[in-house]
Design a protein around this motif. Sequence first.
Motif, PDB file in Angstrom:
ATOM      1  N   ARG A  58      18.795  12.324   4.932  1.00 30.80           N
ATOM      2  CA  ARG A  58      17.270  13.070   4.500  1.00 30.80           C
ATOM      3  C   ARG A  58      17.518  13.582   3.003  1.00 30.80           C
ATOM      4  N   PHE A  62      14.429   9.311   4.250  1.00 28.88           N
ATOM      5  CA  PHE A  62      14.467   8.997   5.936  1.00 28.88           C
ATOM      6  C   PHE A  62      14.336   9.637   7.042  1.00 28.88           C
ATOM      7  N   GLU A  63      13.223   9.337   7.646  1.00 29.60           N
ATOM      8  CA  GLU A  63      12.856   9.607   8.855  1.00 29.60           C
ATOM      9  C   GLU A  63      13.379   9.227  10.241  1.00 29.60           C
ATOM     10  N   ASP A  64      13.819   8.447  10.231  1.00 28.05           N
ATOM     11  CA  ASP A  64      14.700   8.240  11.690  1.00 28.05           C
ATOM     12  C   ASP A  64      15.357   6.299  10.773  1.00 28.05           C
ATOM     13  N   PRO A  65      16.376   6.532  10.474  1.00 28.12           N
ATOM     14  CA  PRO A  65      16.882   5.584   9.857  1.00 28.12           C
ATOM     15  C   PRO A  65      17.470   4.618  10.917  1.00 28.12           C
ATOM     16  N   VAL A 171      17.213   1.669   7.240  1.00 34.25           N
ATOM     17  CA  VAL A 171      16.073   1.620   7.408  1.00 34.25           C
ATOM     18  C   VAL A 171      15.220   1.805   8.779  1.00 34.25           C
ATOM     19  N   GLU A 172      14.338   2.206   8.129  1.00 37.67           N
ATOM     20  CA  GLU A 172      12.860   2.984   8.991  1.00 37.67           C
ATOM     21  C   GLU A 172      13.465   2.168  10.826  1.00 37.67           C
ATOM     22  N   ARG A 173      13.483   2.901  11.587  1.00 40.40           N
ATOM     23  CA  ARG A 173      13.489   1.668  12.914  1.00 40.40           C
ATOM     24  C   ARG A 173      12.022   1.393  13.127  1.00 40.40           C
ATOM     25  N   ARG A 175      11.569  -1.623  11.823  1.00 40.56           N
ATOM     26  CA  ARG A 175      11.326  -2.134  10.278  1.00 40.56           C
ATOM     27  C   ARG A 175      12.422  -2.954   9.582  1.00 40.56           C
ATOM     28  N   LYS A 247       7.805  -4.247   0.759  1.00 38.77           N
ATOM     29  CA  LYS A 247       6.647  -2.516   1.169  1.00 38.77           C
ATOM     30  C   LYS A 247       4.942  -3.465   1.416  1.00 38.77           C
TER      31      LYS A 247
END
Length: 361
Positions: A58, A62-65, A171-173, A175, A247
């Motif tokens: 966090r 990252f939010e939902d890694p 990596v974010e879920r 992506r 990105k």
Amino acid sequence: MPADRTITSGNAPTYKSAGVDIDAGNALVEAIKPLARSTARPGSDAGLGGFGGLFDLRAAGFEDPVLVAATDGVGTKLKIAISTGRHDTIGIDLVAMCVNDLVVQGAEPLFFLDYFATARLDVEACRAVVSGIAEGCRQAGCALIGGETAEMPGLYGDGDYDLAGFAVGAVERGRALTGRDVAAGDRVLTLASNGLHANGFSLVRRVVSNLGLDYADPAPFAAETSLGEALLTPTRIYVRPLLDAIKAGGVKALAHITGGGLPENLPRVLPEGLAARLDLSSLPCPPAIEWIAQAGGVAQAELRRAFNCGVGMAVVVAPDRAAPLAEILTAAGEEVHTIGRIEVREADAPAILFEPSSTEV
């Protein structure tokens, strides 16, 4: 009756006399703590000394890694570092081989751990190795949060050591780069390598031996430096430029070109039914690899499988994003070439098709 083989107190062995120096290990930990601290990043304080390293996803933003992990070594390139007594760059190779594998999944490298094994600990040599590891971590933007040093007399020869690296990224879920979106018409860009990187060194060492050369001799392909120093040029780390390109949008797949070269690594990210048609005629080949091919008499097919032949990373992009992404990568310091396109793969055709003009690297 069997002879009395009891060890008396006067000749009782110690761990140090058996070849393992705990005090030297403790001295090394203290010596490398500043190196680890120099790699601190959000999510880690990069401290050493605990039983394990901690990382706060966090705090790293990252939010939902989804976590991505990679492990690797540097192969027999180590033998050249050991032979020349130059240990300060081999750690960069170790980090590069791991983090370049993470970024091809679209992952940002977060932290790194190393394993150093030797017969007898040379604190200065090991510190030099770790200094290279720390430099590689700084280039990749990841924290060196721990590792293990093992003295194993009897298993390694005097002066020998082995290295392994372990990297974790995120990596974010949803992506992650998987290659599933690659389609016919996509373009193949390449990022140039800066030499041999860390593959094919068993063949390199055989060529050097066959030619009767010494690593202290001037390099035949770079007379201003020694052969050993030239061969030890560290693997390029592509993490930051590629994360910027990802990105920006339009990157569909990445392939780290290591052992197996383009013929075996690029197909790993191509969906079934697709092939890459490549023209390498305008692609510069590193002087070290050209020398190995010519002086060593290495066949073209073998060269392409054993070495990167000038390609450190292959980038598959949407056609309309090829030019903008090439500009982004060039601005980040990369040497970019467009070498081909993706097409429908015909039955029984190989996944990589080289244009006739590519007969020579």
